[in-house]
Design an enzyme around this catalytic site. Structure first.
Site, PDB file in Angstrom:
ATOM      1  N   ASP A 278       0.848  -1.456   0.060  1.00 23.79           N
ATOM      2  CA  ASP A 278      -0.022   0.153  -0.119  1.00 23.79           C
ATOM      3  C   ASP A 278       1.045   1.206  -0.071  1.00 23.79           C
ATOM      4  O   ASP A 278       2.200   1.322   0.128  1.00 23.79           O
ATOM      5  CB  ASP A 278      -0.951   0.006   1.372  1.00 23.79           C
ATOM      6  CG  ASP A 278      -2.240   0.822   0.915  1.00 23.79           C
ATOM      7  OD1 ASP A 278      -2.222   1.658  -0.021  1.00 23.79           O
ATOM      8  OD2 ASP A 278      -3.269   0.721   1.499  1.00 23.79           O
TER       9      ASP A 278
HETATM   10  C1  NOJ Z   1      -4.202   3.844   0.024  1.00 20.68           C
HETATM   11  C2  NOJ Z   1      -5.250   2.913   0.189  1.00 20.68           C
HETATM   12  O1  NOJ Z   1      -5.584   2.238   1.386  1.00 20.68           O
HETATM   13  C3  NOJ Z   1      -5.305   1.908  -0.923  1.00 20.68           C
HETATM   14  O2  NOJ Z   1      -6.674   1.316  -0.739  1.00 20.68           O
HETATM   15  C4  NOJ Z   1      -5.222   2.797  -2.182  1.00 20.68           C
HETATM   16  O3  NOJ Z   1      -5.633   1.814  -3.217  1.00 20.68           O
HETATM   17  C5  NOJ Z   1      -4.091   3.288  -2.348  1.00 20.68           C
HETATM   18  N1  NOJ Z   1      -3.892   4.528  -1.128  1.00 20.68           N
HETATM   19  C6  NOJ Z   1      -3.751   4.002  -3.702  1.00 20.68           C
HETATM   20  O4  NOJ Z   1      -4.351   5.269  -3.926  1.00 20.68           O
END
Ligand code: NOJ
Length: 733
Positions: A278
């Site tokens: 993430d």
């Molecule tokens: C953080 C989020 O937790 C995730 O779900 C998302 O895909 C990413 N950012 C990218 O934007």
């Protein structure tokens, strides 16, 4: 024999559906790997963020030309992605970039938030939504969406509950499969499909006290039973990628969790795709207190099996030194690169790296079928929570109608959290649609802002009361603002924000009939409305076509039939609250102080999982269980007859619940094991049948092995997780 049959069945279920791979893919990947420098390999493992508006950064071009940029997120638009792709293809080995974006419930056409899609209990609709989203996404040059989010959530304080399918593993798995199918089709290299991403691996939704990014402590058996199944379903459906979660699971941050990635996912489940971290979650291993520095963070994440690093740069900064020091192995590095390249091949990027710029506008244009699908999906997502004396639909005799609430006149709010490339001006509000409908029907409509999720100087409850006195029916559109759920949007208090409850009380005090339409990304405190307002419709955040869909449902030209994908709590004190809790030694008994209950509140939710009313009266009767006893590898069919006793074609969701009455470990009081959204003409009846076999009857034992145990099983066929027609059968020794 029996054991072998079950093992074969489970193996068949587990075999991942593979997208069509080019015949020479492995050879081409091998050839590339043999030519790549360590720096180029690490570059393939790097994903960098673009500008919020979709533009690439100057640095991206530079890295791309050197073959050092594997992937971007947020860079979108056919022209922009093509420009950057051109730079990548000028690099020594001409490896294309994989463009990613969060297309969570729509790219430009915005569908209901995923929790609302889940409330439809209609995986086919979710599949359609994902397919249409994929078509727009792909037309804009993006080849990879960070969806579906398949985290089970039993805690509505956690704002990201809005992004998933709620509390139930069975429903969550069905939705996970449908969304992966929708995004990827059978082959995600097709011109209208994208690679999907099951996230967040794992148990991100079990965040302590509902605080986002917080710790999860979940026993392994509960992981297998509750949190893992939708991920497993996504793997079985051939999902291209996974995302590691921000949280730490049982003390080990997921992004450094070897057991999750190499043990369960890539090992036991044979997942062939790539795992992306993430956003900066590799670097955050330092803040978690498990990595001393960036090099340590990279070592942990790479060794754990995170193939691509999102945004932070610990792999590219430290990878070569880690390799030289033997802290990561050449084989592991190559394996990570191989997984990235595989997804690029399967996405068709090597053969068709560019988007068709001329086609983009026509496809990303809110054309007829995507608007229609967004409308259908919204209608299906509505849950009629309460309808005393058929207060809804709005009666035909109404001449003076008052519509109140800031949310009725807010285009952007309809999209909820994660709006892709959605545009507020594409959205049609409840007010716009009420104006059109009222004019058609000769109704005098008054609209007042009255109150909204954020207290503001525009709030005017007195004016609303005055107007209500002149009206003969009041519709209040209240709820949460679109940013009150989603990422980093946890709440400790679930009351209706701002002065909205005060408004509702004042309206009810006029004695006029009031219907409440609620927009929210989670359950909010409805105790007062549930006791005092005759009709309540849960509308979630219904998307681009939310206004027309909601107006039609309130006027009764379409039929609501959605069901709650979660238990609606009475208070925060009841959380976590979920219908499929385990049996206890002392079940709640009002006559017994020493039973499992509160002194000051019932155990039961305000509205149970699976609940949702219909305008038409439906009847469910004549339960049949095909056998009184089956072998552990056998199948039993459970059915009941559903009749539409009303005057209009309508839907009802029939649900099948199961209880394993005696087992080697405590089992849930009931578990959803089947559902079907059925459409019936007026007067029509249909027998709805569910088959139960080893994959429904089994569970993970204390040894974490899946099994079906002999004994009595109870079943209920019902229209909610409470009550229903009850039967039973035995699994023989
Ligand atoms: C953080 C989020 O937790 C995730 O779900 C998302 O895909 C990413 N950012 C990218 O934007």
């Amino acid at each position: 024999m029996r054991k072998i049959a079950i093992a074969l069945l489970l193996a068949a279920l587990a075999a991942p559906v593979l997208a069509a791979a080019p015949a020479d893919m492995d050879a081409r990947i091998g050839a590339l790997l043999s030519q790549m420098t360590v720096e180029e390999k690490l570059g393939q493992l790097q994903q960098l963020d673009g500008e919020a508006n979709g533009e690439a950064r100057a640095e991206h071009f530079d890295l791309a030309r050197k073959g050092l940029l594997g992937s971007t997120l947020n860079v979108r638009g056919a022209k922009r992605t093509n420009e950057l792709q051109r730079a990548a293809l000028q690099s020594r080995l001409a490896i294309p970039i994989l463009f990613a974006f969060d297309v969570i419930h729509g790219y430009r056409t915005i569908f209901p938030v995923p929790l609302g899609e889940a409330a439809s209990f209609d995986p086919a609709q979710a599949e359609t939504d994902a397919a249409l989203a994929a078509r727009e996404t792909r037309a804009s040059g993006v080849r990879w969406t960070f969806a579906p989010m398949v985290d089970i959530a039993r805690d509505p304080r956690w704002g990201r509950i809005v992004e998933g399918s709620g509390e139930d593993a069975y429903l969550g798995s069905a939705m996970a499969r449908a969304r992966v199918r929708g995004f990827q089709g059978a082959d995600y290299s097709a011109g209208d499909r994208v690679a999907a991403c099951a996230k967040h691996w794992a148990a991100y939704g079990a965040a302590e006290a509902g605080r986002d990014y917080s710790t999860a402590e979940v026993p392994e058996r509960t992981l297998y039973e509750t949190y893992f199944p939708p991920f497993r379903a996504a793997v079985e459906q051939g999902v291209a990628t996974f995302m590691s979660a921000f949280d730490s699971l049982n003390g080990v941050p997921c992004t450094a969790n070897t057991w999750l990635m190499r043990g369960v996912l890539k090992g036991d489940w044979g997942f062939p795709g790539l795992v992306v971290s993430d956003y900066t979650s590799v670097h955050e291993l330092m803040a978690h207190g498990v990595a001393a520095d960036g090099a340590d963070a990279a070592r942990l994440a790479l060794n754990a099996g995170v193939d691509m690093e999102m945004v932070s740069r610990d792999y590219v900064t430290n990878g070569a030194a880690l390799l030289a020091q033997g802290k990561i192995s050449q084989a592991e590095l190559d394996e990570a690169v191989r997984r990235v390249l595989r997804v690029k091949f399967l996405a068709g990027l090597f053969d068709k790296p560019y988007a068709e710029e001329a086609a983009e506008d026509a496809i990303v244009s809110m054309n007829g079928d995507s608007r229609q699908a967004a409308y259908d999906a919204a209608v299906k997502s509505f849950v009629l929570l309460k309808n005393e004396n058929n207060a809804l639909p709005i009666p035909p005799g109404v001449k003076n109608l008052l519509l109140v609430g800031a949310l009725a006149d807010d285009q952007a709010a309809l999209m909820g959290s994660w709006t892709g490339d959605g545009k507020a001006e594409d959205c049609i509000t409840v007010l716009q649609e009420f104006r059109a409908k009222s004019a058609e029907r000769g109704i005098r409509l008054t609209y007042l802002y009255a109150a909204g999720p954020e207290a503001s100087e525009k709030d005017d409850i007195l004016a609303a009361v005055k107007a209500a006195k002149r009206a003969d029916y009041v519709v209040a559109v209240l709820g949460e603002g679109p940013n009150m759920s989603g990422e980093a949007a946890s709440r400790s208090d679930l009351s209706l924000p701002g002065r909205q409850l005060e408004l509702l009380k004042a309206l009810a005090a006029t004695g006029k009939p009031v219907a409440l339409a609620l927009m929210s990304g989670r359950p909010v405190d409805l105790n007062w409305p549930a006791a005092n307002i005759p009709a309540i419709m849960q509308a979630w955040f219904p998307g681009t076509m939310g206004g027309p869909a909601l107006a039609d449902a309130l006027f009764g030209t379409v039929q609501p039939a959605g069901k709650l994908p979660l238990s609606w709590p009475r208070s925060v004190g009841q959380i976590p609250l979920y219908y499929n809790h385990l049996s206890t030694g002392r079940p709640a008994d009002p006559g017994n102080k020493y039973s499992s209950k509160y002194l000051d509140a019932p155990n039961t939710p305000l509205y149970p999982f699976g609940h949702g009313l219909t305008y038409m009266p439906f009847e469910l009767n004549d339960l049949r269980v095909s056998a009184s006893s089956i072998a552990p590898s056998g199948t039993v069919s459970v059915s009941a007859s559903l009749s539409n006793k009303g005057s209009v074609r309508a839907d009802e969701v029939v649900q099948l619940y199961l209880q394993d009455t005696v087992a080697s470990v405590a089992r849930p009081v009931r578990e959803l094991k089947g559902f079907e959204r059925v459409t019936l003409e007026p007067g029509q009846s249909r027998r709805v049948e569910f088959k139960l076999g080893p994959s429904e009857l089994g569970f993970y034992g204390a040894d974490l092995k899946y099994r079906v145990e002999p004994g009595e099983f109870r079943v209920w066929v019902s229209t909610s997780s409470e009550g229903g027609l009850q039967g039973s059968f035995n699994v023989a020794h």
